[in-house]
Write a protein that holds these residues in place. Structure first.
Motif, short mmCIF file in Angstrom:
data_model
loop_
_atom_site.label_atom_id
_atom_site.label_comp_id
_atom_site.label_asym_id
_atom_site.label_seq_id
_atom_site.Cartn_x
_atom_site.Cartn_y
_atom_site.Cartn_z
N SER A 14 11.92 2.04 -4.53
CA SER A 14 10.78 2.69 -5.18
C SER A 14 9.65 1.72 -5.47
O SER A 14 8.48 2.11 -5.50
CB SER A 14 11.22 3.34 -6.50
OG SER A 14 12.16 4.34 -6.26
N SER A 15 9.98 0.46 -5.67
CA SER A 15 8.95 -0.52 -6.03
C SER A 15 8.00 -0.82 -4.88
O SER A 15 6.93 -1.40 -5.10
CB SER A 15 9.61 -1.81 -6.52
OG SER A 15 10.20 -2.50 -5.44
N PHE A 16 8.36 -0.46 -3.66
CA PHE A 16 7.51 -0.73 -2.51
C PHE A 16 6.72 0.49 -2.04
O PHE A 16 6.02 0.41 -1.04
CB PHE A 16 8.33 -1.30 -1.35
CG PHE A 16 8.73 -2.72 -1.58
CD1 PHE A 16 7.87 -3.76 -1.27
CD2 PHE A 16 9.95 -3.03 -2.14
CE1 PHE A 16 8.21 -5.07 -1.50
CE2 PHE A 16 10.32 -4.34 -2.38
CZ PHE A 16 9.44 -5.37 -2.05
N LEU A 17 6.84 1.62 -2.74
CA LEU A 17 6.08 2.81 -2.37
C LEU A 17 4.60 2.49 -2.39
O LEU A 17 4.16 1.71 -3.23
CB LEU A 17 6.39 3.96 -3.31
CG LEU A 17 7.78 4.56 -3.18
CD1 LEU A 17 8.04 5.56 -4.29
CD2 LEU A 17 7.97 5.21 -1.82
N PRO A 18 3.79 2.98 -1.49
CA PRO A 18 4.04 4.05 -0.53
C PRO A 18 4.70 3.57 0.76
O PRO A 18 4.96 4.38 1.65
CB PRO A 18 2.65 4.62 -0.26
CG PRO A 18 1.76 3.44 -0.40
CD PRO A 18 2.39 2.60 -1.51
N LYS A 19 4.94 2.27 0.89
CA LYS A 19 5.62 1.80 2.09
C LYS A 19 7.07 2.24 2.05
O LYS A 19 7.64 2.49 0.99
CB LYS A 19 5.55 0.28 2.20
CG LYS A 19 4.16 -0.21 2.48
CD LYS A 19 4.18 -1.68 2.78
CE LYS A 19 2.78 -2.12 3.18
NZ LYS A 19 2.78 -3.46 3.71
N ARG A 20 7.67 2.31 3.22
CA ARG A 20 9.09 2.68 3.33
C ARG A 20 9.91 1.40 3.18
O ARG A 20 9.66 0.39 3.82
CB ARG A 20 9.35 3.34 4.67
CG ARG A 20 10.77 3.81 4.86
CD ARG A 20 10.93 4.68 6.09
NE ARG A 20 10.41 4.08 7.31
CZ ARG A 20 11.18 3.69 8.32
NH1 ARG A 20 12.48 3.85 8.28
NH2 ARG A 20 10.63 3.18 9.40
#
Length: 88
Positions: A14-20
């Protein structure tokens, strides 16, 4: 570890959203984190393997790991190492 593997994975991904982001944790507590450039391709911005997740006992340790991972985006690391307490 005080948190379950599912909770740790969810926090990191979740910490890297919007990246997958894909985080896998093996039974021996070795973690692999992949961050993809976008949702359409499998181009990696980050690949880190062999992270020792045994020290991820709370929010502070997880946040430190995330900060280290974020500082290494656009970087591919495939050698096993412990990210906690060490610079990449």
């Amino acid at each position: 570890m005080f948190l379950s593997a599912l909770e740790i994975r969810n926090i990191i991904e979740s910490s890297f959203l919007p990246k997958r982001c894909q985080c896998t944790l093996s039974p021996d507590l070795s973690m692999t984190v992949k961050v993809y450039a976008d949702g359409q391709t499998d181009h990696l911005d980050l690949l880190v393997t062999g992270i020792d997740a045994s020290g991820l006992n709370g929010c502070r340790e997880i946040n430190e790991l995330i900060a280290q991972l974020r500082s290494k985006q656009h970087y591919i690391e495939v050698e096993p190492h412990s990210m906690l307490g060490k610079a990449l």
